[in-house]
Design a protein around this motif. Structure first.
Motif, PDB file in Angstrom:
ATOM      1  N   TRP A  67      86.445 -42.439   6.240  1.00  0.00           N
ATOM      2  CA  TRP A  67      87.295 -41.728   4.667  1.00  0.00           C
ATOM      3  C   TRP A  67      88.506 -41.987   5.783  1.00  0.00           C
TER       4      TRP A  67
ATOM      5  N   GLN B 144      75.861 -40.095  -2.684  1.00  0.00           N
ATOM      6  CA  GLN B 144      76.698 -39.202  -3.978  1.00  0.00           C
ATOM      7  C   GLN B 144      74.646 -37.988  -4.368  1.00  0.00           C
TER       8      GLN B 144
ATOM      9  N   TYR C 202      79.416 -30.071  -4.428  1.00  0.00           N
ATOM     10  CA  TYR C 202      80.418 -30.045  -5.034  1.00  0.00           C
ATOM     11  C   TYR C 202      81.553 -28.838  -5.668  1.00  0.00           C
TER      12      TYR C 202
ATOM     13  N   GLU D 246      88.312 -30.803  -4.675  1.00  0.00           N
ATOM     14  CA  GLU D 246      87.972 -32.206  -5.164  1.00  0.00           C
ATOM     15  C   GLU D 246      87.825 -32.215  -6.546  1.00  0.00           C
ATOM     16  N   ARG D 247      86.388 -31.657  -6.714  1.00  0.00           N
ATOM     17  CA  ARG D 247      86.032 -32.362  -8.178  1.00  0.00           C
ATOM     18  C   ARG D 247      86.652 -31.297  -9.056  1.00  0.00           C
TER      19      ARG D 247
ATOM     20  N   VAL E 163      82.167 -41.181  -0.364  1.00  0.00           N
ATOM     21  CA  VAL E 163      80.397 -40.027  -0.389  1.00  0.00           C
ATOM     22  C   VAL E 163      79.790 -40.942  -1.577  1.00  0.00           C
ATOM     23  N   HIS E 164      80.755 -41.983  -2.445  1.00  0.00           N
ATOM     24  CA  HIS E 164      79.957 -41.964  -3.681  1.00  0.00           C
ATOM     25  C   HIS E 164      80.110 -44.272  -2.969  1.00  0.00           C
TER      26      HIS E 164
ATOM     27  N   ILE F  27      85.270 -37.620  -1.979  1.00  0.00           N
ATOM     28  CA  ILE F  27      84.071 -37.846  -2.996  1.00  0.00           C
ATOM     29  C   ILE F  27      84.173 -39.260  -2.991  1.00  0.00           C
TER      30      ILE F  27
ATOM     31  N   LEU G 248      85.713 -30.907  -0.606  1.00  0.00           N
ATOM     32  CA  LEU G 248      84.492 -31.371  -2.026  1.00  0.00           C
ATOM     33  C   LEU G 248      84.515 -30.798  -2.865  1.00  0.00           C
ATOM     34  N   ARG G 249      84.177 -29.543  -2.843  1.00  0.00           N
ATOM     35  CA  ARG G 249      84.864 -28.837  -4.021  1.00  0.00           C
ATOM     36  C   ARG G 249      86.200 -28.361  -4.709  1.00  0.00           C
TER      37      ARG G 249
ATOM     38  N   SER H 224      76.169 -34.239  -3.828  1.00  0.00           N
ATOM     39  CA  SER H 224      76.944 -33.491  -4.790  1.00  0.00           C
ATOM     40  C   SER H 224      76.479 -33.031  -5.050  1.00  0.00           C
TER      41      SER H 224
END
Length: 806
Positions: A788, A517, A524, A485-486, A511-512, A508, A482-483, A521
């Motif tokens: 996923w 989110q 992230y 990808e952001r 998740v959306h 992500i 997650l980190r 979120s």
């Protein structure tokens, strides 16, 4: 040592010496060979020398005993040796190993009476006496001739065996010094003080332990030898009291070939474990062996607390008892024949040592003392010789060597030469430094480099998350992705040349699409706290279990059993929190309970402690049984070609007999046995080496190779008994109170907010604390990962050509 025990004869006592202080001068000769010059030409047998002479009158040391009174019940003890295999018939008895014992006859009845009478005069009651005779070349070629035998002598308790070692070791019997050691525990020579002498075969029979020791004492004085034993016909092992005495004896050795010990060597020629297979057949052929007792008159005195009034004709011998007449005459005739043969050869003198033997002795002495010939240096070339003699040439060689080394390093660095005309135009960029020059030539270079490194990390962790991982590892990878990808998304949004197509099917995006989110979120950019606790959904997850199998318990009660498990692991630096035994298991109640071999789950506070228990305890022998320590939550299967199984009878007594007979087989590589696990109607033996199980199955017809589908090593895991375990924790007060850890601490750990009714599922309990939040978070992580992976699979299938979709 008890105050009533006699003093050990290991020390030299001038008042009551083992040998006369005034040794005969004939004993002061070369101990390594018979003095050949004293043999006359007369073919008549001469008088026997003093080293084999009859006893001489001398005072005997007083012996004081705290006499023990035996009872009939003690003749058949029930307390087992904890280090012995429990089904073994002789496990309640305690053996000692005795060597250099001079028998009067090899007849079984007479020799057993002689041995038991000797120990009875020390206040000790013997039971079985075992002498290794079958297929033993040392017994056949040496011991049967000299009548100096070694044996295992069994006593009814450990105290008697220890007393026999204290009172009898290094004492004399018919002038021969006895060696008495434990019969099951090996005692090793000190390699720094021990020499292995190789004796010429023609002298091997007459050079037994005690005459050799007397030769050492006559030459170097008393107190030189600590232990001397003979394990083979021509090999003599001598442990000296000090290193300088050892070196002195070796340096003056003429006919014996010395060598050092390069591996651990036992003082006992054999232990019970070495001849257990032969003893099993002996017990089958002669069941009366286990009922062996001393002579009736001796036994009655011991049962009434009296020392038997027997004739101690073995006491007071100043010299070892002579060899049997036929052996002595045979040795003498051989010497005469050798003398006559050597007289015919003029090149060899009778009084000289054979040249080949002398050379071998000298060579082995050099090896023994570490004398190594220094190798000569290789010849120098003319240039090297001149450089060494001329300082100017030597300096020139040093400068040339440094220059070549500099040129080699310079070529590796590849720094441009500023004096080169081609690089003058680039001088300005070089002066500015590499960072500015590269930035001007390649805009966005460092941004691209940083992006590539982060993308590589992202793809690596993405691949790991797609594989099967543990809960803790899975959660860590999930929040890492997650980190990443952001961060990658922010970089691609700023520069058009940075692309990462995998972000379109990332976590992500999933998740959306699932509308979560708001839940994720916050992670992230900020890594969650206490990530190592995110997998914990209930208090039981705070502990780590191991499966402990084949554990012998003395008492089956819950409290005593748990304390025994606690003590076993405590001596290995491990602290046990909780123990669970599936008492409702049918196999436990019908089989394991009767032989007191239990399978249980043992809980530790940390995963590290559980891993240490598996590493340090698995495969150890406890009360004669191989322990199995395996993970308590992860399944472990048997490997191919490494395991065999036996089909067992339902009766535990018959089944254990089958197991004992199989373990006693000579074809079984017992030292490579990894584990022994009992299951309903079968037992599985696992070996350490690949294909070893297949080899055993081919030799042992009763054993079959474990084949596919390979069974689990653990009889049950935590998941199989979790409902019953939680029921005991929450509804059985004695279960927590009788655990190794304090019951208060466990009750605090397993505190609940609400309990379901007794008729409902125990899994519906609501635990006190943050467990529900962790459980919900884990469930949502699992949902995101499932969705996923579905997306990843559909994208992979859509990207395949049409022909590959069939």
């Amino acid at each position: 040592m008890s105050d009533f025990d006699p003093p050990l004869d290991r020390a030299y006592d001038p008042e009551y010496p083992l040998e006369s202080d005034d040794d005969d001068e004939r004993d002061a000769g070369d101990f390594t060979a018979t003095n050949r010059s004293r043999i006359s030409n007369n073919s008549q047998v001469p008088q026997k020398k003093s080293r084999w002479s009859s006893p001489e009158a001398r005072p005997a040391p007083p012996e004081l005993f705290c006499m023990k009174t035996y009872s009939r019940n003690e003749l058949y003890p029930t307390e087992l040796d904890p280090d012995c295999y429990p089904p073994w018939a002789l496990s309640p008895y305690w053996p000692v190993y005795v060597s250099n014992f001079r028998l009067n006859s090899l007849d079984e009845t007479e020799r057993n009476a002689q041995i038991s009478t000797y120990f009875a005069c020390k206040g000790l009651l013997t039971r079985m006496i075992y002498i290794r005779e079958n297929d033993d070349p040392f017994f056949r070629n040496h011991q049967s001739k000299t009548l100096l035998l070694d044996m295992l002598v069994y006593f009814t308790c450990k105290a008697d065996a220890d007393r026999a070692i204290r009172c009898c070791d290094r004492t004399t019997y018919y002038g021969h010094v006895l060696n008495v050691f434990p019969g099951r525990v090996p005692v090793y020579f000190d390699p720094s003080l021990t020499v292995r002498f190789k004796i010429p075969k023609q002298y091997s029979v007459e050079h037994t332990e005690t005459p050799t020791e007397r030769g050492f004492k006559a030459r170097y004085g008393p107190g030189i030898v600590s232990t001397i034993v003979k394990h083979s016909e021509c090999k003599l092992l001598v442990e000296f009291e000090a290193r300088y005495l050892m070196n002195l004896a070796v340096s003056q050795c003429d006919l014996w070939i010395p060598s050092r010990l390069t591996e651990p060597v036992r003082k006992q020629r054999y232990l019970e474990q070495d001849c257990r297979y032969d003893m099993m057949f002996l017990l089958q052929e002669n069941p009366g062996f286990i009922d062996m007792l001393p002579p009736e008159n001796v036994l009655q005195d011991l049962l009434h607390g009296r020392l038997p009034p027997v004739n101690k004709d073995w006491d007071g011998w100043a010299f070892p008892k002579q060899l049997p007449d036929e052996i002595y005459n045979s040795i003498y005739r051989d010497k005469i024949e050798r003398k006559e043969r050597m007289k015919e050869d003029d090149s060899v003198k009778w009084d000289e040592v054979p040249a080949s033997l002398a050379e071998e002795v000298d060579r082995q002495k050099e090896v023994f003392f570490g004398i190594i010939q220094h190798q000569q240096k290789p010849e120098e070339t003319s240039s090297e010789s001149s450089s060494r003699k001329n300082p100017q040439l030597l300096h020139r060689d040093v400068v040339e060597r440094k220059q070549k080394d500099f040129e080699r390093k310079f070529a590796m660095i590849c720094v441009p030469n500023r004096n080169n005309a081609r690089n003058v135009a680039q001088g300005r960029r070089i002066e500015e430094g590499p960072s500015e020059a590269i930035s001007r030539l390649m805009p966005g270079y460092f941004q691209q480099k940083k992006f590539n490194a982060k993308k590589t990390e992202f793809l690596t962790k993405r691949k790991k998350l797609l594989t099967k991982e543990g809960v803790v590892r899975r959660n860590g990878l999930f929040f890492d992705l997650l980190r990443l990808e952001r961060s990658l998304g922010n970089m691609t949004g700023k520069r058009a040349n940075l692309q990462c197509d995998e972000l379109r099917t990332g976590l992500i995006a999933t998740v959306h699409s699932m509308g979560l989110q708001k839940r994720f979120s916050q992670y992230y950019s900020n890594f969650p706290k206490n990530l190592d606790l995110l997998h914990i959904e209930e208090p039981l997850d705070m502990l780590t279990p191991v499966f402990l199998g084949n554990f012998f318990t003395i008492d089956l009660s819950q409290k005593s059993r748990n304390q025994q498990v606690k003590g076993f692991f405590a001596v290995r630096g491990l602290s046990v929190c909780m123990v669970y035994l599936n008492e409702s298991d049918e196999f436990y109640n019908s089989y394991l309970k009767q032989i007191k071999l239990l399978d249980m789950l043992v809980y530790f506070r940390t995963k590290e402690e559980a891993e240490k228990a598996i590493k340090c305890v698995h495969g150890l022998t406890y009360h004669g049984h191989k322990l199995s320590v395996l993970p308590g939550r992860q399944v472990k299967y048997y490997e191919p070609n490494r395991a065999v199984f036996l089909e067992l009878d339902d009766d535990p007594t018959i089944a254990e007999g089958m197991i004992g007979q199989f373990l006693g087989s000579e074809a079984l590589p017992i030292e490579d046995l990894n584990s022994v696990m009992r299951y309903p109607k079968k037992v599985i033996f696992l070996f350490n080496k690949t294909k070893q199980g297949k080899a055993v199955a081919q030799i042992e017809l009763s054993a079959k190779l474990v084949s596919k589908p390979f069974p689990k090593k653990q009889r049950y895991l935590e998941a199989d008994v979790k409902t019953d375990l939680l029921r005991k924790i929450l509804r059985d007060a004695d279960f927590l109170n009788e655990q190794p850890q304090d019951g208060t601490a466990l009750r605090s750990l397993f505190a609940v907010k609400s309990l379901p009714p007794e008729e409902d599922d125990i899994g519906a309990v609501v635990w006190d604390g943050d467990y529900q939040h962790r459980k919900d978070l884990n469930e949502q992580v699992v949902k995101v990962l499932v969705e996923w992976k579905k997306t990843m699979k559909s994208v992979a299938e859509s990207s395949k050509p049409a022909g590959q979709l069939m």
